[in-house]
Scaffold this active site. Structure first.
Site, PDB file in Angstrom:
ATOM      1  N   GLU A 146       0.804  -1.222   0.000  1.00 26.07           N
ATOM      2  CA  GLU A 146       0.000   0.000   0.000  1.00 26.07           C
ATOM      3  C   GLU A 146       0.840   1.277   0.000  1.00 26.07           C
ATOM      4  O   GLU A 146       0.871   2.029   0.988  1.00 26.07           O
ATOM      5  CB  GLU A 146      -0.990  -0.011   1.174  1.00 26.07           C
ATOM      6  CG  GLU A 146      -1.932  -1.208   1.120  1.00 26.07           C
ATOM      7  CD  GLU A 146      -3.062  -1.145   2.148  1.00 26.07           C
ATOM      8  OE1 GLU A 146      -2.999  -0.309   3.060  1.00 26.07           O
ATOM      9  OE2 GLU A 146      -3.996  -1.960   2.036  1.00 26.07           O
ATOM     10  N   GLU A 198      -6.046  -7.797  -0.725  1.00 28.81           N
ATOM     11  CA  GLU A 198      -6.734  -7.562   0.551  1.00 28.81           C
ATOM     12  C   GLU A 198      -8.163  -7.126   0.270  1.00 28.81           C
ATOM     13  O   GLU A 198      -8.405  -6.318  -0.644  1.00 28.81           O
ATOM     14  CB  GLU A 198      -6.075  -6.445   1.378  1.00 28.81           C
ATOM     15  CG  GLU A 198      -4.839  -6.828   2.114  1.00 28.81           C
ATOM     16  CD  GLU A 198      -4.271  -5.682   2.948  1.00 28.81           C
ATOM     17  OE1 GLU A 198      -5.049  -4.822   3.418  1.00 28.81           O
ATOM     18  OE2 GLU A 198      -3.045  -5.645   3.105  1.00 28.81           O
TER      19      GLU A 198
HETATM   20  O1  IFM Z   1      -5.141  -3.367   8.577  1.00 26.20           O
HETATM   21  C1  IFM Z   1      -4.941  -2.775   7.350  1.00 26.20           C
HETATM   22  C2  IFM Z   1      -3.716  -3.358   6.665  1.00 26.20           C
HETATM   23  O2  IFM Z   1      -2.585  -3.198   7.446  1.00 26.20           O
HETATM   24  C3  IFM Z   1      -3.482  -2.693   5.336  1.00 26.20           C
HETATM   25  N1  IFM Z   1      -4.660  -2.645   4.538  1.00 26.20           N
HETATM   26  C4  IFM Z   1      -5.884  -2.209   5.153  1.00 26.20           C
HETATM   27  C5  IFM Z   1      -6.117  -2.961   6.445  1.00 26.20           C
HETATM   28  C6  IFM Z   1      -7.430  -2.480   7.098  1.00 26.20           C
HETATM   29  O3  IFM Z   1      -7.356  -1.128   7.385  1.00 26.20           O
END
Ligand code: IFM
Length: 440
Positions: free
Chosen positions: A167, A351
């Site tokens: 990210e 994710e």
């Molecule tokens: O918990 C986070 C993760 O570390 C990175 N992506 C989003 C998730 C939820 O906020």
């Protein structure tokens, strides 16, 4: 209805994801101090000043957690390797206990027939590197390459896939412009440098892994759909700027070798000299692209300084964190990423998930809302595949309730409930539903 394995192509990969600082317990095993420890120790940054010193104690409970993964019937597990655990001072000496820990993790996955999907950096920058400017310092591209060689020199022969940085928007914009994550800066010049150096370090890390002979290397970006708050031209322009900063800057750098004009309008004066010459490194070829997707936002014009936008939430159903549930954004992003950036490259949803309060009652957690959320997002993935996007897998965030950064431990994202007093794990109803859906 929750789609199941048979509703997807034969080779589709179902997985679950976590990250090192959020679950391991950084107080154990010789890990060095990180800028998240510093950020959390500063009043007002993190709810309850909570930190990751114990977290889920995964460091000591790895086998139990790997058994939970195996019984979930996943094909792959996306985990991250803590830089500060591997190199406590960020450069130089390696912590053998740290390398051994990841070695055991990878072997434990392979023994259970689960593909290890590694992310090198999921946000716990060693404090010693933060002292030297962290992501603002161009040297981070070399530091990152050295860290990559140290950890992948040990486990790179057995991981199924690897991506350098989780990210980039969060590492860059959220942490240096909005100040919401470590190091908590609100500084446009720091932001421009961090965002560019993140991409440069992505490239040097990919090159370091290629030098080790590794394959199946990728990039993971988080995307948030930007909807104009109204029909005005000004709102549409504001949403386009938001979209460019959040969703296009990193993909454009990696896959097109340029930055969007709407971003350069604000950041160009602050980029490091010679930034244009770094694109050959930034564009080091990858084998896949991962998208992390959670929500959308409404964007309107703001008369203040660049980026001239303001953000709000709309009236869709929301999660515990007030994030709107908008599965169509996932379909649209998968299609758009293929069309605008990645072409035939495999795409993964690396994710997707939601936070709930998830109270435990009589030893059970009924999280039907999570089952519904996963259902609608798996359906969104199917829609993208039908439209021609080469989506090859889906990873649920997260296996365990864990440290949700500045929000502390209250938002629960896990398929498995964690009691943060006793550290006992209790699978939620969503865990059983997904285990059934993923069964072979
Ligand atoms: O918990 C986070 C993760 O570390 C990175 N992506 C989003 C998730 C939820 O906020």
């Amino acid at each position: 209805m929750l789609p199941t394995r048979k509703d997807f192509p034969e080779d589709f990969v179902f997985g679950a994801a976590t990250s090192s600082y959020q679950i391991e317990g950084h107080g154990f095993g010789g890990a060095g101090r990180t800028h998240w420890d510093d950020f959390a120790a500063t009043p007002g940054n993190v709810v309850g000043a909570e930190h990751g010193q114990i977290a889920c104690d995964h460091y000591h409970r790895m086998d139990e957690d790997l058994d939970l993964l195996a019984a979930l019937n996943v094909d792959a597990y996306r985990f991250s390797t803590s830089w500060a655990r591997v190199m406590p001072d960020g450069t130089g000496a390696v912590n053998q206990d740290g390398l051994d820990f990841y070695d055991r993790l990878v072997d434990g996955l392979l023994e259970r027939g689960i593909k290890p999907a590694a992310t090198l950096y999921h946000w716990e920058l060693p404090s010693a590197l933060a002292d030297q400017g962290g992501w603002r310092n161009r040297d981070i591209a070399n530091w990152m390459a050295d860290f990559t060689t140290a950890i992948m020199g040990r486990i790179g022969d057995r991981v199924w896939s690897a991506a350098p940085i989780n990210e980039p928007w969060c590492v860059g914009w959220l942490s240096h412009f909005m100040g919401a994550h470590a190091p908590g800066l609100r500084d446009i010049r720091a932001t421009a440098r961090a965002m560019h150096h993140i991409l440069l370090a992505h490239g040097t890390s990919i090159q370091a892994m290629r030098a080790l002979g590794m394959k199946n290397l990728g990039a993971v970006c988080n995307l948030e759909w930007a909807t104009p708050a109204n029909d005005s031209e000004a709102a549409k322009q504001a949403a386009a700027t938001y979209d460019a900063i959040y969703n296009r800057f990193f993909l454009s750098g990696m896959f097109k070798g340029k930055y969007p004009d709407q971003v350069l309008a604000g950041l160009e004066p602050h980029l490091p000299t010679g930034w244009q010459d770094d694109f050959p490194t930034i564009m080091s070829p990858v084998d896949w692209c991962g998208l992390n997707y959670y929500t959308r936002t409404l964007v309107d014009h703001d008369n203040g300084p660049w980026p001239h936008y303001t953000q709000s939430r709309g009236d869709l159903p929301k999660t515990y964190l007030e994030w709107e549930i908008y599965p169509k954004g996932l379909t649209d992003f998968l299609i758009r990423t293929q069309q605008d950036y990645t072409g035939d490259l495999p795409l993964y949803v690396t994710e997707n998930g939601l936070a709930l309060e998830d109270p435990i009652k009589n030893g059970t957690i009924d999280d039907q809302a999570r089952i519904d959320f996963v259902s609608s997002h798996l359906t969104a993935v199917q829609d993208a595949i039908v439209a021609g996007a080469p989506v090859k897998g889906y990873f649920q965030w997260s296996l365990l309730d864990n440290y949700e950064w500045a929000c502390g431990y209250a938002p629960r994202f896990g398929l498995v409930y964690v009691d943060f007093e006793t550290l006992q794990r209790t699978p939620k109803s969503s865990y059983q539903a997904l285990a059934n859906a993923f069964a072979r």
